[in-house]
Design a protein around this motif. Sequence first.
Motif, PDB file in Angstrom:
ATOM      1  N   CYS A  63       0.826  -1.206   0.000  1.00  0.00           N
ATOM      2  CA  CYS A  63       0.000   0.000   0.000  1.00  0.00           C
ATOM      3  C   CYS A  63       0.857   1.252   0.000  1.00  0.00           C
ATOM      4  CB  CYS A  63      -0.922  -0.010   1.219  1.00  0.00           C
ATOM      5  SG  CYS A  63      -2.101   1.343   1.256  1.00  0.00           S
ATOM      6  N   GLY A  64       0.593   2.130  -0.967  1.00  0.00           N
ATOM      7  CA  GLY A  64       1.176   3.458  -0.996  1.00  0.00           C
ATOM      8  C   GLY A  64       0.085   4.447  -0.621  1.00  0.00           C
ATOM      9  N   GLY A  65      -0.642   4.922  -1.621  1.00  0.00           N
ATOM     10  CA  GLY A  65      -1.736   5.846  -1.351  1.00  0.00           C
ATOM     11  C   GLY A  65      -3.065   5.168  -1.102  1.00  0.00           C
ATOM     12  N   GLY A  66      -3.166   3.872  -1.428  1.00  0.00           N
ATOM     13  CA  GLY A  66      -4.400   3.146  -1.183  1.00  0.00           C
ATOM     14  C   GLY A  66      -5.258   2.880  -2.399  1.00  0.00           C
ATOM     15  N   GLY A  67      -4.742   3.145  -3.593  1.00  0.00           N
ATOM     16  CA  GLY A  67      -5.527   2.887  -4.795  1.00  0.00           C
ATOM     17  C   GLY A  67      -5.780   1.412  -5.027  1.00  0.00           C
ATOM     18  N   LEU A  68      -4.755   0.588  -4.873  1.00  0.00           N
ATOM     19  CA  LEU A  68      -4.917  -0.855  -5.055  1.00  0.00           C
ATOM     20  C   LEU A  68      -5.844  -1.426  -3.992  1.00  0.00           C
ATOM     21  CD1 LEU A  68      -4.197  -3.594  -6.318  1.00  0.00           C
ATOM     22  CD2 LEU A  68      -2.166  -3.643  -4.853  1.00  0.00           C
ATOM     23  N   ALA A  69      -5.603  -1.092  -2.735  1.00  0.00           N
ATOM     24  CA  ALA A  69      -6.428  -1.628  -1.659  1.00  0.00           C
ATOM     25  C   ALA A  69      -7.894  -1.234  -1.835  1.00  0.00           C
ATOM     26  CB  ALA A  69      -5.910  -1.129  -0.311  1.00  0.00           C
ATOM     27  N   ALA A  70      -8.145   0.011  -2.227  1.00  0.00           N
ATOM     28  CA  ALA A  70      -9.521   0.459  -2.436  1.00  0.00           C
ATOM     29  C   ALA A  70     -10.168  -0.295  -3.585  1.00  0.00           C
ATOM     30  CB  ALA A  70      -9.542   1.964  -2.701  1.00  0.00           C
ATOM     31  N   GLY A  71      -9.430  -0.489  -4.668  1.00  0.00           N
ATOM     32  CA  GLY A  71      -9.969  -1.238  -5.795  1.00  0.00           C
ATOM     33  C   GLY A  71     -10.257  -2.680  -5.444  1.00  0.00           C
ATOM     34  N   LEU A  72      -9.378  -3.298  -4.657  1.00  0.00           N
ATOM     35  CA  LEU A  72      -9.597  -4.683  -4.242  1.00  0.00           C
ATOM     36  C   LEU A  72     -10.809  -4.795  -3.317  1.00  0.00           C
ATOM     37  CD1 LEU A  72      -5.884  -5.704  -3.564  1.00  0.00           C
ATOM     38  CD2 LEU A  72      -7.321  -6.473  -5.468  1.00  0.00           C
ATOM     39  N   ALA A  73     -11.010  -3.781  -2.481  1.00  0.00           N
ATOM     40  CA  ALA A  73     -12.185  -3.776  -1.606  1.00  0.00           C
ATOM     41  C   ALA A  73     -13.476  -3.754  -2.424  1.00  0.00           C
ATOM     42  CB  ALA A  73     -12.123  -2.583  -0.658  1.00  0.00           C
ATOM     43  N   LEU A  74     -13.467  -3.017  -3.533  1.00  0.00           N
ATOM     44  CA  LEU A  74     -14.625  -2.997  -4.416  1.00  0.00           C
ATOM     45  C   LEU A  74     -14.787  -4.313  -5.167  1.00  0.00           C
ATOM     46  CD1 LEU A  74     -14.288   0.581  -5.983  1.00  0.00           C
ATOM     47  CD2 LEU A  74     -16.059  -0.166  -4.381  1.00  0.00           C
ATOM     48  N   ALA A  75     -13.666  -4.857  -5.619  1.00  0.00           N
ATOM     49  CA  ALA A  75     -13.705  -6.071  -6.432  1.00  0.00           C
ATOM     50  C   ALA A  75     -14.159  -7.282  -5.642  1.00  0.00           C
ATOM     51  CB  ALA A  75     -12.313  -6.339  -7.016  1.00  0.00           C
ATOM     52  N   CYS A  76     -13.731  -7.360  -4.394  1.00  0.00           N
ATOM     53  CA  CYS A  76     -13.978  -8.549  -3.569  1.00  0.00           C
ATOM     54  C   CYS A  76     -14.650  -8.143  -2.258  1.00  0.00           C
ATOM     55  CB  CYS A  76     -12.658  -9.269  -3.289  1.00  0.00           C
ATOM     56  SG  CYS A  76     -11.818  -9.858  -4.784  1.00  0.00           S
ATOM     57  N   PRO A  77     -15.937  -7.846  -2.310  1.00  0.00           N
ATOM     58  CA  PRO A  77     -16.627  -7.332  -1.114  1.00  0.00           C
ATOM     59  C   PRO A  77     -16.681  -8.309   0.045  1.00  0.00           C
ATOM     60  CG  PRO A  77     -18.187  -7.809  -2.883  1.00  0.00           C
ATOM     61  CD  PRO A  77     -16.830  -7.905  -3.484  1.00  0.00           C
TER      62      PRO A  77
END
Length: 316
Positions: free
Chosen positions: A176-190
């Motif tokens: 995690c840097g700014g949180g773009g990947l983590a946020a996208g993964l949260a959307l992808a895999c609820p």
Amino acid sequence: MIRAPAREGVIEAAEKIAAILPPTPLLPVEIDGVQCWAKAENLQPIGAFKIRGAWHRLTALSEDERSRGVVAVSSGNHAQGVAWAARRLGIRAAIVMPRDAPQVKLDNTRALGAEIVLYDRPGEDRDAIAAELIRERGGTLVHAFGDPWVIEGQGSAGIEIAAQLGKQPSRIVACCGGGGLAAGLALACPDSAIHVVEPFGWDMVGQALAAGKIVPVAPDAPATICDALQPTATKQLNLDLLSGRAEPGVTVTDAEVRDAQRWAFAHLRLVLEPGGAAALAAALAGKVPLDRGTAIMLTGGNADPKAFARTLSADA
């Protein structure tokens, strides 16, 4: 109205990316007797997951926006993703990059045809430089982690993981840097727990999640070898998407990251850059729970050759 990222957008991004790129491997790994999975995003054409968000964002531009070009800010991997997508789409790209970025990332970005505008860190405000470029030339800012399309694009990795497993993972451990990947993964895999892993002293997402508000990096933040994971703060968009979804953040030390780089090379025959090994470092150090449904993101492989050689020889 500002566009909000959504799972439908993540699915659209996954479809667009599947049309041009094969899925990256999901490799079985055993850590402390637990068999889990490693998503090898370091094997993307640019050596990092950032190609996903860049492709989704640039393909969403109108013809008028494409004609005016794009501007991005990056330490290297987002730069290469934007440059790769821009070249394929015939779009002019200018990238604001730190002067001390790994040479391999600077060279690769130039080789992809992007213009590089250098700045000094610490000292200069990279976002201000990007804003001035846009004021002077026009163009669209493609933010590395705070852009709705970029977030959706990064989340496409979660759609791939679920397809490869035949179900959503129980948890995803993400660098995690700014949180773009983590946020996208949260959307992808609820249905998946999301674990964010940041360098010690640079846990701006973890601190923001704990505080419930944006937390800027401390002026005396320690040096880190994870050059790709050094934002000065997350964005409200990312915090909103991760609040109530992400597990408490964890940090890893440079020594733990180097151990992970050596482990990946020895056990998976993979080259990981420091920032791309942070999630694996947390797993190996016992800082996140693991089970058979755990997916660990290996996010980048653009390692400086000399630094990587020193790490392998344990001289670092």
